[in-house]
Design an enzyme around this catalytic site. Structure first.
Site, mmCIF file in Angstrom:
data_model
loop_
_atom_site.group_PDB
_atom_site.id
_atom_site.type_symbol
_atom_site.label_atom_id
_atom_site.label_comp_id
_atom_site.label_asym_id
_atom_site.label_seq_id
_atom_site.Cartn_x
_atom_site.Cartn_y
_atom_site.Cartn_z
ATOM 1 N N LYS A 53 26.584 41.742 35.007
ATOM 2 C CA LYS A 53 26.518 42.997 35.767
ATOM 3 C C LYS A 53 25.079 43.483 35.804
ATOM 4 O O LYS A 53 24.362 43.412 34.801
ATOM 5 C CB LYS A 53 27.432 44.038 35.094
ATOM 6 C CG LYS A 53 27.606 45.334 35.884
ATOM 7 C CD LYS A 53 28.628 46.248 35.206
ATOM 8 C CE LYS A 53 28.889 47.525 35.982
ATOM 9 N NZ LYS A 53 29.929 48.361 35.345
ATOM 10 N N SER A 100 33.635 50.025 38.197
ATOM 11 C CA SER A 100 32.335 49.755 38.789
ATOM 12 C C SER A 100 31.883 48.308 38.649
ATOM 13 O O SER A 100 30.970 47.886 39.347
ATOM 14 C CB SER A 100 31.287 50.661 38.139
ATOM 15 O OG SER A 100 31.136 50.334 36.763
ATOM 16 N N SER A 103 35.875 50.606 33.994
ATOM 17 C CA SER A 103 35.069 49.789 34.896
ATOM 18 C C SER A 103 35.153 48.286 34.672
ATOM 19 O O SER A 103 34.688 47.515 35.504
ATOM 20 C CB SER A 103 33.601 50.213 34.832
ATOM 21 O OG SER A 103 33.433 51.424 35.532
#
Ligand SMILES: [Zn+2]
Lengths: 480, 481
Positions: free
Chosen positions: A73, A148, A172
């Site tokens: 990420k 996310s 997330s």
């Protein structure tokens, strides 16, 4: 191919790390333009890492992660590799340091293919707030992958990597894992170091693995977990051998079913999938116990006070002075602050900064922030009480399956409710997983959440592994 | 005091003391003062994304030491908070400080007032916090430069109760606090360089009234003298305002030492809502009793205790004990001199009269003295052993003060050694008696006072080196024999 299978092929030299990496890079080149799962693909860095991995695989210094192509990420700082946090503010930011998570992965010999897309500063539940454009769900590219960590989830679901690293502040990792049909684990707060992970809400943020199976997740967690002197909130506790702890039976395990997580209006297909999963657990030897977590309904308002409060302060450093976006021709200092931040941050980030600034301001602090901290303790206490009677807690991960792009982006409250079932876990600092447990009529994945007491990731992974040994849901993959 | 006797002052001081830790409060960067701009910084100092603070344990030790020295309560659990505001020299956009739960509470120290009486001054709290960087506004027109070297320097903020009633008491409090910090070796205490900074909260009220008046906060006070002057000025200003029917505005005022006045800070400079909340990157700081005990065992002797010991064991007067314990360096100087064999009272006298007199005249600190405590001790020993007279010793001291040479060498080189050898003295006396028959005659006729003249002649002939006691004895012997 799972991570465990690939590791075996690499170890027996049936495939080289360079061949494996090349295959994934080619797949990314083909599919990323459609999915937008990666913000940065580090072709040269990945090939170099693969070359080094092959040396280690040949000279006997390899770990089980050596040569495994992964995605990270884009909020984990990677030395000299652009780290954007999904924001215009950091679009050109090349950190001069390495996050502990990526350092550990690199030291273990993992090959970082690139940095995955995400909601801006991890604020969002659909991956639509990214400055680099929305990520598409590989199961249906007209739908969102969740957020996310949407890029990490989509990259994995589309087999653009063997594992990915996400971060979870309010769901997330788990929510996008559920919406893309993969396995995602949010560890205990403090189990994985936050050093070098760009902060959203410091008391809630936690890094974790996203993988094809609990066994794969166990390997990745083993690599990234552990106390870090650079993170004072990381826990000083030994890291157990998660892989060895995996079991296929669940005899004697008590699973709590909280009534608050089965609202009457819960999506019927999700309800059905959960009921079937419960039966699977019974078949595996577990017993099911109804429990109550009475403060659940306060979780969302509590979260939307604490997380924005911390974020409003964490994001103050983006002032256009030392790094990051700076507006053109600032008139004076105030103009530079105002315009750099106004132009550098997106709408959702600004919304949360304003909300956080408001709840901390004098005259409102006691009514909001202090009260939220009290409720947070009550929510944690609910879980503590429940775990006196059960070993694990089972809930749905999300109230719906993947929704269409654009569906909720203009309705923040509807968007916030996507994290209804995941947020309490962050407030209580507990470990939790989402694993696939079914599909809706459209074939979209359904996920279920399992929650364990502090530092009981081994129990969590073991239960997930037993479930995945008995069910095929985690093996379903979207059409290429 | 020049202010209206109808009024009394209520003064509280907030002191920021830079701690002399080797590294900064939350990272490994050096804290050395005066390095080239932005050479002592790292991603933590510059608040880069993702980096986290790690608390310096040496600072915690220093805070515990300070807490013990002022008899404060050390909290078992204290907490860091963020103080949020935008300023270019504050890279994170917040200062990490302690707010609701400071490490130390409820301390005190004792000051001596001008009339010799003692007064206890309460210390509300001491908390740890991080210093900001520096904005440099000179240079290119329209640009500012930021030096982040100071960012992350650890500070203790020491907040007194409003127990001080005069500028003199405020001065005495600061001197005492500075002495304690220096004794503990936790702070340089240099107000000019900013390693010790002081803000003063001042209000006035009519004598006999218990309700506090509206206070103002005075900033930019970079010496003890300025603190005292600014308080005096502010109290008089407030009294003038009240006497002319006005009321005091609660505000922050900047002292301007060049013109000896203060002016209010612009509202923009102080209108902040700091939005304090607990720092989520640092867990609460837990301090066990064992840790406190371990620090207490290694606490140095502090000024009050040392002064009492000087009086009790070394027989000094309260005044001398006060002078000699005013700074750690002075006390160390005194004790080292005594260790050389100097009699404590004599050493005290030499230090407070001769040495401090000369140092003050030349505007020097005791650390800058060329006379070492070892040499001074040896000089006093020479007097005690009758090797030189007190008068000669002052000559020797002058040379020591200028050159830093040791007393024995000076005595040797300048031939100042006292002559106690009776044979040598006898022959000189014989010569003196032979040269002054008239005075010898007068003595024998009963005018015994004339012996003074004869002693003087002997001393003159020996250039002051003869032992005066021996000269007296031998002379009397010869004259009456
Ligand atoms: Zn630093």
């Amino acid at each position: 191919m799972t991570l465990v299978q690939a590791a075996s092929l690499l170890r027996t030299r049936q495939i080289s790390a360079q061949e494996l990496t090349t295959a994934f890079l080619e797949r990314i080149q083909r599919l990323n333009p459609i999915l937008n799962a990666f913000i940065t693909v580090d072709h040269d860095g990945a090939m170099q890492a693969a070359k080094e991995a092959d040396v280690r695989l040949n000279n006997g210094t390899a770990t089980p992660m050596t040569g495994i192509p992964i995605g990270v990420k884009d909020l984990f700082c990677t030395e000299n590799l652009t780290t954007t946090c999904g924001s215009k503010m950091l679009a050109q930011f090349r950190p001069p340091y390495e996050s502990t998570v990526t350092r550990k992965l690199k030291e273990a010999g993992a090959v970082i293919l690139g940095k995955t897309n995400m909601d801006e500063f991890a604020m969002g539940s659909s991956n639509e707030t990214s400055f680099f454009g929305p990520v598409k769900n590989p199961w249906d590219i007209s739908r969102i992958p969740g957020g996310s960590s949407g890029g990490s989830a989509a990259a994995l679901a589309a087999q653009l990597a063997l594992a990915t690293i996400g971060s979870d502040t309010g769901g997330s990792i788990r929510q996008p894992a559920a919406l893309t049909g993969i396995t995602g684990l949010k560890p205990t707060y403090g189990r994985v170091s936050r050093s070098g992970m760009i902060a959203f809400a410091s008391s809630l943020d936690q890094a974790g693995p996203m993988a094809w199976s609990a066994a794969d997740a166990a390997m990745v967690l083993h690599t990234i977990a552990g106390y870090d002197p650079l993170d004072s909130t990381s826990i000083q506790a030994d890291v157990p051998d998660y892989v060895n702890a995996l079991a296929t039976r669940m005899d004697g395990i008590r699973i709590g079913i909280p009534t608050e997580y089965r609202p009457d209006n819960l999506n019927a297909e999700i309800q059905k999938a959960l009921t079937e999963a419960e039966q699977t657990f019974r078949d595996l030897g577990a017993s099911l116990v109804p429990i109550s977590l009475p403060h659940t309904r306060y979780a969302i308002p509590t979260y939307y006070i604490i997380a924005p409060a911390e974020a409003s302060s964490n994001l103050a450093r983006y002032d256009g002075i030392r790094f990051g976006y700076r507006c053109d021709d600032p008139k004076d200092l105030k103009d530079m602050y105002t315009r750099s931040r106004n132009e550098g941050f997106g709408a959702e980030v600004k919304r949360r900064i304003m909300l956080g600034t408001y709840v901390l301001s004098s005259g409102y602090y006691d009514a909001y922030y202090r009260k939220a901290q009290k409720v947070r303790r009550l929510i944690a206490h609910d879980f503590h009480q429940a775990f006196q009677h059960v070993d694990l807690i089972l809930t749905p991960t999300t109230p719906t399956t993947a929704f269409p792009l654009g569906d909720k982006i203009d309705d923040p409250i509807a968007m916030y409710l996507s994290d209804l079932f995941t947020i309490s876990v962050n407030l209580a600092g507990l470990p939790a997983m989402s694993i696939p447990c079914g599909a809706d009529q459209l074939g979209l994945p359904i996920g279920m959440q399992m929650i364990a007491p502090i530092l009981k990731e081994d129990k969590l992974l073991s239960a997930a592994h037993a479930f995945q040994t008995a069910t095929p849901w985690h093996q379903r993959k979207p059409e290429p | 005091m020049s202010h209206d006797p109808l009024y009394e002052m209520v003064i509280g001081l907030e002191v920021h003391a830079q701690m002399r830790t080797r590294s900064k409060i939350f990272c490994g960067c050096s804290t050395t003062f005066g390095a080239e701009a932005n050479t002592q910084i790292c991603p933590v100092c510059a608040a880069f994304p993702g980096v986290l603070p790690v608390l310096n344990t040496e600072l915690v030790q220093m805070a515990i030491k300070t807490g013990l020295a002022i008899h404060g309560k050390i909290r078992e659990k204290s907490e860091f908070s963020r103080k949020n505001y935008f300023y270019p020299d504050l890279p994170a956009g917040y200062q990490i400080s302690q707010f609701e739960l400071p490490i130390i509470e409820q301390g005190e120290l004792t000051i001596e007032r001008d009339d010799g009486s003692h007064k206890r001054i309460g210390i509300t709290r001491i908390h740890m916090e991080v210093d900001a960087g520096k904005s440099l506004h000179e240079g290119i027109q329209g640009a500012s430069w930021i030096d982040l070297n100071r960012t992350g320097t650890p500070l203790l903020e020491i907040v007194s109760e409003p127990d001080l009633s005069t500028p003199q008491e405020a001065g005495a409090y600061l001197k005492k606090l500075r002495a304690i910090l220096r004794y503990l070796q936790v702070c340089d205490g240099n107000m000019e360089e900013g390693s010790l900074r002081c803000d003063a909260n001042v209000s006035v009220r009519r004598h006999g009234h218990t309700k506090l008046g509206t206070r103002t906060e005075l900033k930019n006070l970079n010496s003890i003298r300025n603190v005292m002057r600014a308080i005096e000025y502010e109290a008089n200003r407030q009294i003038d305002v009240l006497e002319s029917g006005g009321s005091i505005v609660q505000e922050t005022r900047l002292w301007d030492a060049n013109v000896n006045t203060s002016r209010p800070m612009r509202n923009k400079e102080e209108a902040h809502d700091y939005r304090y909340f607990p720092e989520p990157d640092l867990p609460p700081l837990v301090i066990t009793q064992q840790r406190i005990d371990a620090v207490a065992q290694h606490l140095p002797e502090l000024p009050d205790a040392k002064g009492q010991r000087f009086i009790r064991e070394l027989g000094l007067s309260e005044y001398d004990a006060g002078v000699l314990t005013a700074t750690r360096e002075m006390a160390m100087f005194f004790e080292a001199s005594v260790q050389q064999g100097a009699h404590p009272k004599t050493a005290a006298n030499w230090i407070s009269v001769e040495l401090l007199g000369r140092l003050n005249r030349e505007n020097l600190e005791i650390e800058q003295s060329k006379v070492s405590p070892n040499h001074l001790g040896r000089l006093i020993t020479l007097i005690q052993n009758n090797e030189i007279s007190g008068k000669i010793a002052k000559q020797v001291f002058d040379i020591m003060f200028e050159t830093g040479a040791n007393p024995e060498t000076i005595v040797q080189e300048h031939g100042l050694k006292q002559v106690s050898d009776t044979g040598a003295i006898e022959s000189i006396i014989a010569q003196v008696l032979a040269d002054n028959p008239q005075q010898v005659q007068q003595y024998r006729e009963g005018k015994t006072k004339v012996i003074g003249f004869l002693v003087g002649q002997v001393m003159k002939a020996t250039q002051g080196k003869a032992n005066p006691t021996a000269v007296n004895a031998i002379l009397q012997d010869k004259l009456t024999g």
